[in-house]
Every structure is written in structure tokens, then in C-alpha cells.
Write an enzyme that holds these catalytic residues in place. Structure first.
Site, mmCIF file in Angstrom:
data_model
loop_
_atom_site.group_PDB
_atom_site.id
_atom_site.type_symbol
_atom_site.label_atom_id
_atom_site.label_comp_id
_atom_site.label_asym_id
_atom_site.label_seq_id
_atom_site.Cartn_x
_atom_site.Cartn_y
_atom_site.Cartn_z
ATOM 1 C CB VAL A 26 -0.923 0.021 1.244
ATOM 2 C CG1 VAL A 26 -1.721 1.313 1.299
ATOM 3 C CG2 VAL A 26 -1.859 -1.177 1.247
ATOM 4 C CB ALA A 49 4.846 2.530 1.185
ATOM 5 C CE LYS A 50 5.148 -1.423 8.187
ATOM 6 N NZ LYS A 50 6.019 -0.560 8.982
ATOM 7 N N GLY A 51 3.957 -2.982 3.409
ATOM 8 C CA GLY A 51 3.598 -4.193 2.685
ATOM 9 C C GLY A 51 3.611 -5.360 3.635
ATOM 10 C CG ASP A 110 7.226 -3.914 10.146
ATOM 11 O OD1 ASP A 110 7.440 -2.806 10.658
ATOM 12 O OD2 ASP A 110 6.263 -4.636 10.492
#
Ligand code: NAD
Length: 418
Positions: free
Chosen positions: A61, A106-108, A147
Site C-alpha cells: 500500500v 507505504a507498507k507491505g 519490519d
């Protein structure tokens, strides 16, 4: 937006709405600021080691692209969902803006249990994910970092897969990679070191400096363990730590060196002979000066917020405190909060340094990295503290206000296309 329906996304939206009300952001601008710019869901079929094929779900995202490329971690955990990833991406936006970095958030993530996958399975899963998101990422588009459940090795596989695709080596596609591949000195330690630096600043702020200072840390992964070791270097006694398997408590203070040896041998802090067992729920309620949630979201809730017994709550994890718990903490002025987007910003700050070093192919010493890190953290801390005091608002509201306002102003300056 229905596709992001998830308790963590609702929590991030509730926080945003509070800030938007305080900043009097016009209704017509709110959705543009709040909802992710774009998101991608991918199905990831891989061969398991036994020959079977299994399909995993992966997400990426990108929250906003107004200030530069997007930046954020990649999480491997069974509970990863699109809505959770969207919330984490939104928080990354406010965090980068608070620190003055030229990035959107952002992050995934991939919904998987990494401890149940072999190294070769993890490599296949990571490479397949990278292949699927290649049209969506790039050093000037979106840059990933480690992460929960991912590490330097994960980043190395992503960099290799991307570089094979482009035909030349592209270190700046990820940060948090091994130093030997263009990673930055001090990146692995950056988040935990930053947490400890800010705790030290908070101790000065509330004049918590006499006698033995004690701390409790939930989550003993990258961030929690480095924070614990850094705090110990500042002279703080670590009473308890935990991981997903359970916790360990010693009223006289844990021997972190021996604990680390146990962790390396057993794969968990649970069962360490230098203390008594404690559950993750009990650990949060232990009397201490400094409580550091460094695991997952929504740990401090309406049920336990009234019962925590610390002077400083340092949110090393993203989103560890629910809005319901925040309302209770607002009525407990004896607890000084270092909110997540400030507390754990050290990670993305040194990721930014890594990206800059990679783009220039010119590398810094660890001292340069850490000095620059502390300088940026100091600026963000003082701005947040001063706004919180001037306007008599919580540290969270102050930090979020600074971040959201910067993104709002940037959007206003750029205008709306077409
Ligand atoms: P990690 O995977 O290295 O460690 C996570 C730790 O939390 C492990 O010890 C794990 O066992 C523990 N844990 C998992 N589920 C738990 C549960 N239900 N109860 C208690 N403990 C549990 O991850 P990390 O990189 O240290 O990330 C920790 C937190 O910090 C996350 O919220 C992450 O988003 C945030 N964060 C990480 C970075 C970074 O640079 N790695 C930067 C900013 C924020």
C-alpha cells in the site's frame, strides 16, 4: 473505504479525524489526505519443500506520493491483512513528514508464519512477491525495508530479484539490507537506538533521574532488543522482556547478555533461567519507570490503560495504543507518552540515509549516521514537545498534527491535477 475494513485501519482513521478536527481541515480535503493513493494485492504461489504448491496473500500500500517516493516496511505475519497494511502505511506518512523526510508512507506484508517456513521457502516467497510488485516499486517510486518477521536477508533477496529484472545492480530499491550490499552502518540498530535516545530525552523532560530507573519491554526482536541493550547502556535496569512465546521477569534486573545467549539457543526469551515466567498481558502491568511496547498493534487497550504503572510510555511498536486507551491515558498526566510516529522514527530516518548513500555510492561512518540520526530526532522531539505544551494537547496529537499539516500544505502547494 470498504476494502480497508480492519480494526487497525479504523484506529488510524480515528486518530486522523481527531487531528483533522483540531487543524480544521476542510471536509473536502480529508478523504484525499486520509485514504491510500494506491494498493496492490497479489496471490503468491510457491513450491513448498515437500513439492506441494501453496498460495499466500501479499499486499503493498502506498499512502501518498506528494513529497517523493513512498517508504515503508514489509511484514511477514499470519495476521497481515490489506487494512492493517493500509493503517501502517498511513502512519508512515505522518512519521516521515514529522521527521522532515522527502517521502510518503507505504507498507507491505505477506500473510504467513515465517517461523514455519524453511529458508528456501522464505526465499521463494520473497522473490515471488518482489516479481509480482515490480511494476509498483522502484528507487524513485517505493522503497521497502524490514519490519516484523523480515530482516536483512529478506531485503537482500528483494534487491537481487529487482536487480536481475533490471539487468544491473540497484541497491537503492530497499533499505535495511546487509552492509556488504550497500546497507548503511547503524541501520539495524537505528530504531531501537532512537527509542532509547528519546526515552533519555523524556527522562530529562520529566526529571526522572534519581535512583534506579527500571524498564519493561514487550517484544524482543530487532527493535525491542536493541532498545533494551541501549537503555541498559544508559544505566536503566531491564526488569522484564517478552516475545510471542511469553515473557521473563526478574525484579533485580535481567542479565541481557545471558538472555541473548538463551534466545540464540532456544529461539525465544521464554524459559530463560535468570528470571520468572510472565505472560505478555501481565508484563504490561508490571510497575516500572519505562514501558516499551515493541511488538504489535493494539496492546494497550481500554481494559489495561487504566492499570499500567509506568512514568514513560515509549511506543516503539507502530500503533500499540488504541484510541479508547488514549482517552484514558489523557486523564493520566503522570504518564509521559512518546508516540509511535516519533518514538520509532529512527528506523526510517536511517533508511533515508541508506537510500541517500546508495544513490550517491558514497558511504558514511557509523558515527556520522548516528549523529545525524540524533539531530533529526532531537528536532522532531522538541517540536512535538513544544506544540504539546503550547496548545495543551497530548504528545500524540502534537506529533500527528505536525505530520498531517506538512502533508496537507504540500498537497495545497502542488494543487490538484488536472
Ligand atoms: P521483529 O520481527 O524483529 O520482532 C518482533 C518481536 O515481537 C518478536 O520478539 C516477536 O516474537 C514479538 N511478538 C510478535 N507477536 C507478539 C505478541 N503477540 N506478543 C508479544 N510479542 C510478540 O520486528 P521489529 O522489526 O522489532 O518490529 C517490532 C515493532 O516495531 C513493530 O510494530 C514494527 O512495525 C515496529 N517498527 C520496526 C522498525 C524496524 O526498523 N524494524 C521501525 C519502526 C517500527
Amino acid at each position: 473505504m470498504e476494502i480497508y475494513n480492519h480494526p487497525t485501519f479504523h484506529m488510524a482513521c480515528q486518530q486522523f479525524d481527531l487531528v483533522a478536527d483540531r487543524l480544521e481541515i476542510p471536509a473536502e480535503q480529508r478523504d484525499r489526505l486520509k485514504y491510500p493513493k494506491r494498493s496492490l494485492s497479489v496471490a503468491l504461489p510457491i513450491h513448498r519443500d515437500n513439492g506441494a504448491i501453496e498460495v499466500f496473500s501479499g499486499y503493498r500500500v502506498q499512502h501518498h506520493l506528494t513529497l517523493g517516493p513512498t517508504k515503508g516496511g514489509l511484514r511477514y505475519h499470519p495476521d497481515v491483512r490489506l487494512g492493517e497494511v493500509a493503517a501502517l502505511a498511513m502512519w508512515m506518512s505522518w512519521k516521515c513528514a514529522l521527521a522532515g523526510l522527502p517521502y510518503g508512507g507505504a507498507k507491505g506484508g505477506i500473510a504467513c508464519e515465517p517461523r514455519q517456513l524453511s529458508v528456501t521457502e522464505l526465499e521463494r516467497l520473497t522473490r515471488r512477491f518482489t516479481q509480482e510488485v515490480i511494476p509498483f516499486i522502484g528507487p524513485q517510486i517505493d522503497i521497502m525495508a524490514p519490519d516484523v518477521g523480515t530482516n536483512e536477508q529478506t531485503m537482500a533477496w528483494i534487491m537481487d530479484t529487482y536487480s536481475v529484472h533490471t539487468g544491473y545492480t540497484v541497491p537503492s530499491i530497499v533499505t535495511g539490507k546487509p552492509v556488504g550490499l550497500g546497507g548503511s552502518l547503524g541501520r539495524r540498530e537505528a530504531t531501537g537506538r532512537g527509542v532509547a535516545y528519546l526515552i533519555n530525552r523524556a527522562m530529562d523532560t520529566i526529571a526522572l533521574n534519581s535512583g534506579t530507573i527500571t524498564a519493561v519491554v514487550q517484544g524482543f526482536g530487532n527493535v525491542g532488543s536493541i532498545a533494551a541493550f541501549s537503555l541498559a547502556k544508559y544505566g536503566v535496569k531491564i526488569l522484564a522482556v517478552s516475545d510471542v512465546m511469553g515473557g521473563i521477569y526478574n525484579a533485580k534486573g535481567l542479565d541481557l547478555g545471558k538472555l541473548e545467549s538463551h534466545l540464540n539457543a532456544a529461539g525465544t526469551v521464554a524459559g530463560f533461567s535468570g528470571g520468572e515466567p510472565v505472560t505478555n498481558a501481565e508484563l504490561l502491568l508490571l510497575p516500572c519507570d519505562i514501558l516499551v511496547p515493541a511488538a504489535l498493534e493494539r496492546q494497550i487497550t481500554e481494559e489495561n490503560a487504566g492499570k499500567i504503572k509506568c512514568r514513560i510510555l515509549a511506543e516503539a511498536a507502530n500503533g500499540p495504543t488504541t484510541p479508547g486507551a488514549d482517552a484514558i491515558l489523557d486523564q493520566r498526566p503522570e504518564i509521559f507518552l512518546i508516540p509511535d510516529i516519533l518514538c520509532n522514527a529512527g528506523g526510517v530516518i536511517v533508511s533515508y540515509f541508506e537510500w541517500v548513500q546508495d544513490l550517491q555510492s558514497f558511504f558514511w561512518t557509523e558515527t556520522e549516521v548516528t549523529d545525524k540520526l540524533f539531530r533529526i530526532l532531537e528536532g522532531a522531539y522538541m517540536q512535538t514537545l513544544s506544540l504539546s505544551r503550547k496548545q495543551k494537547i497530548s504528545m500524540r496529537l502534537a506529533a500527528l498534527s505536525l505530520g498531517v499539516k506538512r502533508v496537507q500544505e504540500a498537497k495545497a502547494m502542488r494543487g490538484l491535477f488536472p
